[in-house]
Design an enzyme around this catalytic site. Structure first.
Site, PDB file in Angstrom:
ATOM      1  N   ASP A 187      59.020 -23.596  -7.230  1.00  0.00           N
ATOM      2  CA  ASP A 187      58.090 -23.757  -8.697  1.00  0.00           C
ATOM      3  C   ASP A 187      56.884 -22.378  -8.670  1.00  0.00           C
ATOM      4  OD1 ASP A 187      57.205 -23.879 -11.006  1.00  0.00           O
ATOM      5  OD2 ASP A 187      57.436 -25.893 -11.255  1.00  0.00           O
ATOM      6  N   ASP A 242      58.577 -22.364 -19.836  1.00  0.00           N
ATOM      7  CA  ASP A 242      59.480 -24.496 -19.673  1.00  0.00           C
ATOM      8  C   ASP A 242      59.356 -23.509 -21.209  1.00  0.00           C
ATOM      9  OD1 ASP A 242      58.887 -24.382 -16.708  1.00  0.00           O
ATOM     10  OD2 ASP A 242      57.555 -26.556 -17.533  1.00  0.00           O
TER      11      ASP A 242
HETATM   12  C1  GLA Z   1      57.198 -25.935 -14.189  1.00  0.00           C
HETATM   13  C2  GLA Z   1      58.484 -26.012 -13.882  1.00  0.00           C
HETATM   14  C3  GLA Z   1      59.247 -27.086 -14.732  1.00  0.00           C
HETATM   15  C4  GLA Z   1      58.562 -28.301 -13.663  1.00  0.00           C
HETATM   16  C5  GLA Z   1      57.466 -28.455 -14.134  1.00  0.00           C
HETATM   17  C6  GLA Z   1      56.960 -29.704 -12.634  1.00  0.00           C
HETATM   18  O1  GLA Z   1      56.461 -26.320 -15.586  1.00  0.00           O
HETATM   19  O2  GLA Z   1      59.044 -24.419 -15.202  1.00  0.00           O
HETATM   20  O3  GLA Z   1      60.756 -26.948 -14.737  1.00  0.00           O
HETATM   21  O4  GLA Z   1      59.311 -27.711 -12.747  1.00  0.00           O
HETATM   22  O5  GLA Z   1      56.671 -27.289 -13.418  1.00  0.00           O
HETATM   23  O6  GLA Z   1      55.810 -29.871 -12.458  1.00  0.00           O
END
Ligand code: GLA
Length: 426
Positions: A187, A242
């Site tokens: 990430d 996301d």
């Molecule tokens: C980010 C990523 C998500 C998830 C969260 C976890 O937002 O894009 O897919 O992995 O972190 O905290």
């Protein structure tokens, strides 16, 4: 031989022409009289100079994920509320529900599995959630014929506030390999002024240095356009923020499914075997969309050659959810060996046609109706790069039925927020 005093004197600036000549002569004599020194110079500096002239050999891909990875990830359903029991259950359900047979392979724990680093800087699991540890969990997953994935972050902390891998990349990669990790999602939170390319390259190198095949899933949200530079760095890279379990719209940093689809337009040429555009994990079965909308979501992900990472509670799957996630004909499109991502080839307001070339020369076609009422959607063979006169077999991938062969075009009613997904061939 030159004394130190003479070297100092000769190196002073503003020497006259004659003195400068004598200076060079002095240096030359010094080199000739000190052959050992000369040899040392040649030994050390020539290879360096030579190396600088040579271009870098191209970085080769790691050879993994020749079709988009398929699996399950804990985040979309459980977020930080994760535990080893839930992961074990997901592995069991993956097998008993038929998802494994349908091609799903990786069980990936997302954020919040980590505890604090120990005195040696080693990463550890949160003991309250994973009392038997990550190695035991990986063994459990492997024993079911599945592969095991984990999550970290390129910054100092993960998005969930757990320790990130910044400064511990090689140490973490070795630990993952020792645990039996097959897939790392990496990430991009808490990265300060870090450069995306070098940060992801470091972890990519660290994973390769372990000698274990580990799929590298880059989760940088498309901010630094990884599709332009990451084809030999990662096996998949997120192209957007996301996903939000909604047909359309925004919620803080998250985007509705159709908003994500719109952001994939123009990216198809950057994706291919071993390096996939990732429009984020599936929300099928999580409750924020209708069955019709989830069918569209799954069809479009297959059309986009997207990784298919289920994100629902596998132990509480409705028959509709299971039917969507295990549709073998749609999965076959996603996994088509040509590895060519589909494109939006026609847009007429809310009505769209998406086309994906397949290995057998055919096309996977999604007729999409984004409007609030049922509408007719048409595709002409020219939209697909075929001559108008060609007679094509038409198969409906949700009805699992051959339709009468067509020449020139095809038109059909499509439900509101729905798709008709076809396979056209010879
Ligand atoms: C980010 C990523 C998500 C998830 C969260 C976890 O937002 O894009 O897919 O992995 O972190 O905290």
């Amino acid at each position: 031989m030159l004394t130190d005093a003479r070297v100092v004197r000769l190196s002073k600036p503003a020497l006259s022409g004659g003195r400068r000549y004598r200076q060079y002569l002095g240096y030359w004599r010094y080199f000739v009289n000190n052959r050992g020194f000369l040899a040392v110079c040649l030994f050390f500096f020539l290879p360096v100079a030579h190396a600088q002239e040579k271009p870098e050999p191209p970085r080769t891909a790691n050879g993994l994920s020749l079709t988009p990875p398929m699996g399950w990830n804990s985040w979309n359903k459980f977020a930080c509320n994760i535990s080893e029991d839930k992961v074990r259950q997901a592995a069991d359900q993956m097998v008993s529900s038929g998802l494994k047979t349908a091609g799903y392979e990786y069980i990936v724990i997302d954020d919040c599995w980590q505890g604090e680093r120990d005195a040696d800087g080693q990463t550890t699991a949160d003991k309250s959630k994973f009392p038997t540890g990550i190695k035991a969990l990986a063994d459990y997953v492997h024993a079911r014929g599945l592969k095991f994935g984990i999550y970290s972050d390129a910054g100092t902390k993960t998005c969930g506030g757990r320790p990130g891998s910044r400064g511990h990349e090689y140490q973490d990669a070795l630990q993952y390999a020792a645990w039996g990790v097959d897939y790392l999602k990496y990430d991009w939170c808490n990265v300060g002024t870090q450069d995306a390319k070098s940060s992801y390259l470091t972890m990519s190198d660290a994973l390769r240095a372990t000698g274990r095949p580990i799929v590298f899933s880059m989760c940088e949200w498309g901010t630094a356009k990884p599709w332009l530079w990451a084809s030999n760095v990662g096996n998949l890279w997120r192209t957007t923020g996301d996903i939000w379990d909604h047909w359309q719209g925004h919620k803080t940093y998250s985007l509705g499914m159709m908003d994500i689809v719109d952001l994939q337009v123009g990216l198809s040429s950057f994706s291919g075997p071993g390096h996939w555009n990732d429009p984020d994990m599936l929300e099928v079965g999580n409750g924020g969309m209708t069955t019709e909308e989830y069918r569209s979501h799954f069809s479009l992900w297959a059309e986009l050659a997207a990784p298919l990472m289920a994100g629902n509670d596998l132990s509480a799957m409705s028959p509709e959810t299971k039917e969507i996630l295990t549709n073998a004909e749609v999965i076959a499109v996603d996994q088509d060996a040509l590895g060519k991502q589909g494109d939006r080839v026609k847009k007429d307001g809310d009505l769209e046609v998406w086309s994906r070339p397949l290995k057998d020369g055919g096309r996977a076609v999604v007729l999409l109706n984004r409007s609030e009422t049922s509408r007719k959607v048409a595709v002409s063979w020219e939209d697909l790069g075929y001559p108008h006169s060609l007679k094509l077999h038409v198969r409906d991938l949700w009805q699992h039925k051959d339709l009468p062969p067509s020449a020139g075009e095809f038109e059909t009613p499509v439900a509101s927020h729905g798709v008709v997904m076809l396979r056209l061939g010879f």
